[in-house]
Write a protein that holds these residues in place. Structure first.
Motif, PDB file in Angstrom:
ATOM      1  N   GLY A  71       3.583  14.109  -9.164  1.00 31.78           N
ATOM      2  CA  GLY A  71       4.710  15.031  -9.280  1.00 31.78           C
ATOM      3  C   GLY A  71       5.170  15.196 -10.711  1.00 31.78           C
ATOM      4  O   GLY A  71       5.461  16.316 -11.159  1.00 31.78           O
ATOM      5  N   ASP A  72       5.250  14.069 -11.459  1.00 32.86           N
ATOM      6  CA  ASP A  72       5.646  14.153 -12.871  1.00 32.86           C
ATOM      7  C   ASP A  72       4.632  14.968 -13.679  1.00 32.86           C
ATOM      8  O   ASP A  72       5.018  15.783 -14.533  1.00 32.86           O
ATOM      9  CB  ASP A  72       5.763  12.745 -13.456  1.00 32.86           C
ATOM     10  N   ALA A  73       3.333  14.740 -13.433  1.00 35.82           N
ATOM     11  CA  ALA A  73       2.309  15.490 -14.162  1.00 35.82           C
ATOM     12  C   ALA A  73       2.401  16.986 -13.846  1.00 35.82           C
ATOM     13  O   ALA A  73       2.284  17.836 -14.745  1.00 35.82           O
ATOM     14  CB  ALA A  73       0.927  14.956 -13.803  1.00 35.82           C
TER      15      ALA A  73
ATOM     16  N   GLU B 278       0.825  -1.208   0.000  1.00 38.38           N
ATOM     17  CA  GLU B 278       0.000   0.000   0.000  1.00 38.38           C
ATOM     18  C   GLU B 278       0.856   1.253   0.000  1.00 38.38           C
ATOM     19  O   GLU B 278       0.560   2.234  -0.698  1.00 38.38           O
ATOM     20  CB  GLU B 278      -0.934  -0.013   1.210  1.00 38.38           C
ATOM     21  N   ARG B 279       1.937   1.242   0.793  1.00 33.82           N
ATOM     22  CA  ARG B 279       2.820   2.408   0.842  1.00 33.82           C
ATOM     23  C   ARG B 279       3.531   2.613  -0.480  1.00 33.82           C
ATOM     24  O   ARG B 279       3.701   3.750  -0.941  1.00 33.82           O
ATOM     25  CB  ARG B 279       3.837   2.249   1.976  1.00 33.82           C
ATOM     26  N   GLU B 280       3.965   1.523  -1.124  1.00 28.35           N
ATOM     27  CA  GLU B 280       4.617   1.644  -2.424  1.00 28.35           C
ATOM     28  C   GLU B 280       3.647   2.179  -3.466  1.00 28.35           C
ATOM     29  O   GLU B 280       4.011   3.007  -4.307  1.00 28.35           O
ATOM     30  CB  GLU B 280       5.171   0.283  -2.848  1.00 28.35           C
TER      31      GLU B 280
ATOM     32  N   GLN C  64       4.069   5.626  -5.513  1.00 30.75           N
ATOM     33  CA  GLN C  64       4.011   5.720  -6.970  1.00 30.75           C
ATOM     34  C   GLN C  64       2.967   6.738  -7.415  1.00 30.75           C
ATOM     35  O   GLN C  64       3.163   7.479  -8.388  1.00 30.75           O
ATOM     36  CB  GLN C  64       3.689   4.334  -7.562  1.00 30.75           C
ATOM     37  N   GLU C  65       1.846   6.788  -6.696  1.00 33.86           N
ATOM     38  CA  GLU C  65       0.816   7.778  -7.005  1.00 33.86           C
ATOM     39  C   GLU C  65       1.355   9.195  -6.823  1.00 33.86           C
ATOM     40  O   GLU C  65       1.117  10.077  -7.660  1.00 33.86           O
ATOM     41  CB  GLU C  65      -0.389   7.548  -6.098  1.00 33.86           C
TER      42      GLU C  65
END
Length: 310
Positions: free
Chosen positions: A222-224, A210-212, A216-217
């Protein structure tokens, strides 16, 4: 020793009455029994305790106030019950939460004897009273925690947990009063909550996943956001450059127009000089070491190059 002294001692022994000796001994024994009886009939009630007076095993009275008291010696006996608050460590037990998760809860309770007569009649001993109280506490906790999710139980900041400890305490006291055990619970607290050994590894692995996934979310967000900021920046740069280029072209056009105007004003004052200047300038542009020009011989330009004047 002289013969007279020996004779006197013998006479003294003869004068002693055995019955008097027996009476004296019995009197001394009676006095000792009386004194012993008096001391054995006295008992002291201290602060923080109940004194239970029993006669042939039955409770005849209970002394609750501190001070000296009396009992019938050799017939009545005294036992003590604590009057102060005591700590009972409830055995850890497994429960199932509202979201079907297994967990081990460890609690403790603060309690006291409020009615020693009822406690003796129904629980008989402190150990039995604690055992019965522990059963009630576990039953109530299992019921209460079964209405909460795992996150609500381990996180006290979540409002759903609310006055959990108070609800458990009040419900346990209701059950104890119903069965007249003569004890009262002051407080119930949860020391810790643990996962069962069988489920601990799988739960930890799920928490890691869940933390991973959450990480990733956040990275995707951040990338967007980074792409959006870059696109806006590139758009602003292109707008600034386009405006600067337009301004530059406008300035150049204005300069060229102003230069043309100055040229026209200057050359209009002497057209022949202007014609000569344009001719010389064309020579500079068209003539070099490799230039080949084919002109009619009667061309004014050819005649000028050959030095032929009209």
């Amino acid at each position: 020793m002289s013969d007279n002294n020996v004779f006197n001692m013998d006479e003294h022994r003869k004068n002693i009455n055995p019955s008097k000796l027996i009476k004296s001994a019995l009197l001394i024994i009676a006095l000792l029994l009386i004194i012993g009886g008096i001391f054995s009939s006295i008992f002291v009630v201290k602060e923080g305790e109940y004194k239970v007076v029993r006669q042939f095993g039955d409770v005849v009275r209970i002394e609750t106030s501190p001070g000296l008291n009396f009992k019938i010696p050799f017939i009545q006996s005294i036992t003590t019950l604590p009057k102060y608050q005591m700590l009972y460590d409830v055995n850890p037990e497994e429960i199932t939460t509202k979201d079907k998760k297994r967990m081990t809860v460890d609690n403790y309770a603060v309690w006291s004897v409020k009615d020693p007569q009822s406690m003796i009649s129904n629980a008989r001993t402190i150990e039995n009273a604690e055992a019965k109280m522990g059963e009630f506490i576990f039953s109530v906790i299992r019921s209460e925690l079964g209405q909460l999710t795992y996150d609500e139980i381990i996180n006290e900041e979540k409002s759903s947990r609310g006055s959990f400890n108070n609800r458990v305490r009040d419900r346990v006291n209701e059950l104890l009063d119903r069965d007249a055990y003569g004890i009262s619970v002051t407080d119930v607290r949860m020391k810790r909550t643990d996962l069962p050994d069988a489920n601990e590894k799988s739960v930890f692995q799920r928490m890691i996943s869940e933390r991973e996934s959450k990480a990733q979310e956040y990275l995707s967000q951040g990338d967007a956001e980074s792409d959006r900021i870059k696109a806006e920046t590139d758009k602003e740069v292109a707008t600034i450059l386009a405006k600067a280029d337009a301004d530059a072209q406008e300035i150049v056009a204005e300069g060229e127009a102003e230069a043309a105007k100055i040229y026209n004003e200057a050359f209009s004052q002497d057209p022949e000089f202007y014609e000569l200047y344009r001719t010389l300038k064309s020579y500079r542009t068209t003539l070099n070491d490799e230039t080949v020009i084919m002109l009619p011989s009667d061309s004014p330009y050819a005649q000028l190059l050959q030095g032929i004047s009209e």
